[in-house]
Design a protein around this motif. Structure first.
Motif, PDB file in Angstrom:
ATOM      1  N   PHE A  56       0.861  -1.185   0.000  1.00 25.83           N
ATOM      2  CA  PHE A  56       0.000   0.000   0.000  1.00 25.83           C
ATOM      3  C   PHE A  56       0.893   1.229   0.000  1.00 25.83           C
ATOM      4  CE2 PHE A  56      -3.208  -2.997   0.856  1.00 25.83           C
ATOM      5  CZ  PHE A  56      -4.439  -2.393   0.713  1.00 25.83           C
ATOM      6  N   ALA A  57       0.421   2.291  -0.621  1.00 27.46           N
ATOM      7  CA  ALA A  57       1.174   3.544  -0.646  1.00 27.46           C
ATOM      8  C   ALA A  57       0.830   4.378   0.581  1.00 27.46           C
ATOM      9  CB  ALA A  57       0.851   4.330  -1.913  1.00 27.46           C
ATOM     10  N   LEU A  58       1.808   5.153   1.040  1.00 24.59           N
ATOM     11  CA  LEU A  58       1.535   6.082   2.132  1.00 24.59           C
ATOM     12  C   LEU A  58       0.735   7.278   1.639  1.00 24.59           C
ATOM     13  CD1 LEU A  58       4.968   6.019   4.016  1.00 24.59           C
ATOM     14  CD2 LEU A  58       2.818   4.985   4.725  1.00 24.59           C
ATOM     15  N   HIS A  59       0.939   7.648   0.393  1.00 25.75           N
ATOM     16  CA  HIS A  59       0.208   8.748  -0.235  1.00 25.75           C
ATOM     17  C   HIS A  59       0.125   8.477  -1.735  1.00 25.75           C
ATOM     18  CE1 HIS A  59      -0.005  11.574   3.183  1.00 25.75           C
ATOM     19  NE2 HIS A  59       1.160  11.072   3.520  1.00 25.75           N
ATOM     20  N   GLN A  60      -0.858   9.113  -2.351  1.00 21.29           N
ATOM     21  CA  GLN A  60      -0.997   9.071  -3.819  1.00 21.29           C
ATOM     22  C   GLN A  60      -0.968   7.656  -4.385  1.00 21.29           C
ATOM     23  OE1 GLN A  60       2.024  11.688  -5.422  1.00 21.29           O
ATOM     24  NE2 GLN A  60       1.250  13.466  -4.338  1.00 21.29           N
ATOM     25  N   PRO A  61      -1.976   6.817  -4.149  1.00 22.74           N
ATOM     26  CA  PRO A  61      -3.237   7.128  -3.475  1.00 22.74           C
ATOM     27  C   PRO A  61      -3.142   6.982  -1.953  1.00 22.74           C
ATOM     28  CG  PRO A  61      -3.300   4.895  -4.311  1.00 22.74           C
ATOM     29  CD  PRO A  61      -1.984   5.473  -4.764  1.00 22.74           C
ATOM     30  N   GLU A  62      -4.053   7.630  -1.249  1.00 21.50           N
ATOM     31  CA  GLU A  62      -4.111   7.506   0.202  1.00 21.50           C
ATOM     32  C   GLU A  62      -4.435   6.063   0.573  1.00 21.50           C
ATOM     33  OE1 GLU A  62      -3.505   9.929   2.460  1.00 21.50           O
ATOM     34  OE2 GLU A  62      -2.937  11.202   0.768  1.00 21.50           O
ATOM     35  N   PRO A  63      -3.850   5.552   1.648  1.00 21.22           N
ATOM     36  CA  PRO A  63      -4.110   4.152   2.020  1.00 21.22           C
ATOM     37  C   PRO A  63      -5.544   3.928   2.474  1.00 21.22           C
ATOM     38  CG  PRO A  63      -2.804   5.264   3.713  1.00 21.22           C
ATOM     39  CD  PRO A  63      -2.889   6.221   2.561  1.00 21.22           C
ATOM     40  N   ASN A  64      -6.187   2.945   1.881  1.00 21.74           N
ATOM     41  CA  ASN A  64      -7.539   2.549   2.255  1.00 21.74           C
ATOM     42  C   ASN A  64      -7.417   1.430   3.285  1.00 21.74           C
ATOM     43  OD1 ASN A  64     -10.086   1.321   2.423  1.00 21.74           O
ATOM     44  ND2 ASN A  64     -10.584   1.772   0.293  1.00 21.74           N
ATOM     45  N   LEU A  65      -7.532   1.781   4.567  1.00 18.38           N
ATOM     46  CA  LEU A  65      -7.274   0.808   5.625  1.00 18.38           C
ATOM     47  C   LEU A  65      -8.346  -0.267   5.710  1.00 18.38           C
ATOM     48  CD1 LEU A  65      -5.783   2.987   8.498  1.00 18.38           C
ATOM     49  CD2 LEU A  65      -4.653   1.879   6.558  1.00 18.38           C
ATOM     50  N   GLN A  66      -9.574   0.061   5.324  1.00 18.03           N
ATOM     51  CA  GLN A  66     -10.595  -0.985   5.323  1.00 18.03           C
ATOM     52  C   GLN A  66     -10.284  -2.021   4.253  1.00 18.03           C
ATOM     53  OE1 GLN A  66     -15.205  -1.514   4.194  1.00 18.03           O
ATOM     54  NE2 GLN A  66     -14.847   0.121   5.673  1.00 18.03           N
ATOM     55  N   LEU A  67      -9.813  -1.582   3.097  1.00 17.56           N
ATOM     56  CA  LEU A  67      -9.396  -2.517   2.056  1.00 17.56           C
ATOM     57  C   LEU A  67      -8.221  -3.355   2.539  1.00 17.56           C
ATOM     58  CD1 LEU A  67      -9.606  -3.558  -0.863  1.00 17.56           C
ATOM     59  CD2 LEU A  67      -8.107  -1.682  -1.545  1.00 17.56           C
ATOM     60  N   LEU A  68      -7.270  -2.731   3.223  1.00 14.35           N
ATOM     61  CA  LEU A  68      -6.128  -3.455   3.762  1.00 14.35           C
ATOM     62  C   LEU A  68      -6.578  -4.505   4.767  1.00 14.35           C
ATOM     63  CD1 LEU A  68      -3.154  -4.013   4.294  1.00 14.35           C
ATOM     64  CD2 LEU A  68      -3.070  -1.966   5.721  1.00 14.35           C
ATOM     65  N   ASP A  69      -7.490  -4.148   5.671  1.00 14.45           N
ATOM     66  CA  ASP A  69      -7.949  -5.100   6.679  1.00 14.45           C
ATOM     67  C   ASP A  69      -8.782  -6.220   6.056  1.00 14.45           C
ATOM     68  OD1 ASP A  69      -6.642  -3.823   8.728  1.00 14.45           O
ATOM     69  OD2 ASP A  69      -8.356  -2.609   9.324  1.00 14.45           O
ATOM     70  N   ARG A  70      -9.527  -5.919   4.980  1.00 12.42           N
ATOM     71  CA  ARG A  70     -10.243  -6.968   4.252  1.00 12.42           C
ATOM     72  C   ARG A  70      -9.251  -7.988   3.698  1.00 12.42           C
ATOM     73  NH1 ARG A  70     -15.295  -5.509   1.583  1.00 12.42           N
ATOM     74  NH2 ARG A  70     -14.514  -6.414  -0.351  1.00 12.42           N
ATOM     75  N   PHE A  71      -8.173  -7.480   3.098  1.00 20.27           N
ATOM     76  CA  PHE A  71      -7.205  -8.387   2.495  1.00 20.27           C
ATOM     77  C   PHE A  71      -6.473  -9.181   3.566  1.00 20.27           C
ATOM     78  CE2 PHE A  71      -5.624  -9.193  -1.736  1.00 20.27           C
ATOM     79  CZ  PHE A  71      -4.552 -10.033  -1.476  1.00 20.27           C
ATOM     80  N   LEU A  72      -6.152  -8.544   4.683  1.00 18.00           N
ATOM     81  CA  LEU A  72      -5.513  -9.257   5.782  1.00 18.00           C
ATOM     82  C   LEU A  72      -6.392 -10.402   6.276  1.00 18.00           C
ATOM     83  CD1 LEU A  72      -3.988  -6.281   7.821  1.00 18.00           C
ATOM     84  CD2 LEU A  72      -2.705  -8.107   6.677  1.00 18.00           C
ATOM     85  N   ALA A  73      -7.698 -10.159   6.359  1.00 16.65           N
ATOM     86  CA  ALA A  73      -8.619 -11.203   6.810  1.00 16.65           C
ATOM     87  C   ALA A  73      -8.615 -12.384   5.833  1.00 16.65           C
ATOM     88  CB  ALA A  73     -10.031 -10.636   6.950  1.00 16.65           C
ATOM     89  N   MET A  74      -8.603 -12.094   4.531  1.00 19.30           N
ATOM     90  CA  MET A  74      -8.595 -13.163   3.541  1.00 19.30           C
ATOM     91  C   MET A  74      -7.314 -13.983   3.609  1.00 19.30           C
ATOM     92  SD  MET A  74     -10.260 -11.390   0.153  1.00 19.30           S
ATOM     93  CE  MET A  74     -10.066 -12.914  -0.759  1.00 19.30           C
ATOM     94  N   VAL A  75      -6.176 -13.303   3.760  1.00 20.39           N
ATOM     95  CA  VAL A  75      -4.901 -14.016   3.804  1.00 20.39           C
ATOM     96  C   VAL A  75      -4.790 -14.832   5.091  1.00 20.39           C
ATOM     97  CG1 VAL A  75      -2.394 -13.752   3.779  1.00 20.39           C
ATOM     98  CG2 VAL A  75      -3.802 -12.316   2.305  1.00 20.39           C
TER      99      VAL A  75
END
Length: 303
Positions: free
Chosen positions: A83-102
């Motif tokens: 995930f990028a720190l900026h440009q685009p801004e990090p979508n933490l809900q998307l990150l947590d969704r992916f963490l749950a799947m993995v």
């Protein structure tokens, strides 16, 4: 010879055999009879039929250690979520969704926050600290400034790693630096929508050395959550685990139940509020998905 399937196109499988290169192979008909389809990442035994042109047949598919359906890859050791720190801004809900799947797939996770060159203030450090407290291995990199590449190379060594993350976060740029022999088409972030243009079009393993492989995956903006039920979601949030014994009910979902150790941990600052809010949002989405998939029978339907 033994090798690993690194690509599959139109019924042909390309098998990387260390120290011998890549062989174009067909799968034996017996696999169709056994309803067994070779997957990218499969370790296989091949019979060479034309050494000069590097052609052969896949004779045997060795036992799989793991299997992912999206992307369809076998024998993954770990996932590197970029995930990028900026440009685009990090979508933490998307990150947590992916963490749950993995987590549900039982695969180790490494988080990589890229574009440290564009990071402003202490936001990047706070994000890094937040997920380290959750319990994840976190790396901070800059493909533009070659920052953090040595620690990244270290975690990839002797592993088959799937790279995943939204478009525009710099996955292809990182892969270009890690594997100079393969040049990926790098995209640019659309200023209009603030998202990256999709640059990866197929799943393929890239051999870094004889036993280290990378799997690049198409960029994504959403993920499917139908591999497990909403009842199992709580088990995929690893920062909830230390507080489960403080819940009054064994099957506590950490939502409206009284005497909930997880909710108490959120109030006490032991679980980050963002993680808990994302858990609730993902849970509600999964509940709605399950309702649409399995609608309750009405009186009319029962008759």
């Amino acid at each position: 010879m033994r090798g690993k399937i690194v690509k599959g196109i139109a019924g042909f499988y390309y098998v990387h055999v260390p120290e011998h290169g890549v062989f174009e192979c067909k799968a034996r008909g017996i696999f169709r009879k056994e309803a067994l389809t070779p997957m990218i990442g499969d370790d296989v035994e091949i019979q060479v039929v034309d050494p000069a042109r590097k052609k052969g047949n896949i004779e045997k598919i060795l036992e799989r250690r793991s299997e992912l359906l999206r992307p369809s890859v076998a024998n993954i050791d770990q996932a590197l979520l970029v995930f990028a720190l900026h440009q685009p801004e990090p979508n933490l809900q998307l990150l947590d969704r992916f963490l749950a799947m993995v987590e549900n797939a039982g695969i180790d996770v490494v988080l990589c926050f890229n574009k440290a060159d564009t990071e402003q203030g202490s936001e990047g450090e706070a994000l890094e600290e937040m997920y380290r407290r959750v319990g994840y291995h976190v790396l901070v990199t800059s493909a533009l400034e070659d920052r953090g590449l040595e620690p990244l190379k270290k975690v990839l060594h002797h592993k088959t790693t799937v790279f995943a993350g939204p478009s525009g976060v710099g996955k292809s740029s990182l892969l270009n630096l890690l594997q100079e022999a393969v040049s990926f088409e790098t995209g640019s972030v659309s200023r209009k929508i603030g998202r990256g243009r999709h640059t990866t079009r197929h799943v393929e393993l890239i051999a870094l050395d004889k036993d280290s492989y990378l799997v690049d995956t198409p960029g994504f903006s959403s993920l499917q959550l139908d591999d497990f039920s909403s009842q199992d979601l709580k088990d995929q949030f690893i920062d909830f685990h230390p507080f489960l014994d403080a819940c009054r009910f064994k099957g506590c979902m950490h939502l409206k139940e009284p005497v909930c150790g997880v909710k108490e941990a959120v109030r006490d600052g032991k679980i980050h509020p963002s993680r808990y809010e994302n858990y609730k949002a993902i849970y509600e989405e999964m509940q709605e998905l399950q309702k649409n998939q399995y609608p309750r029978k009405t009186d009319k339907n029962r008759r």
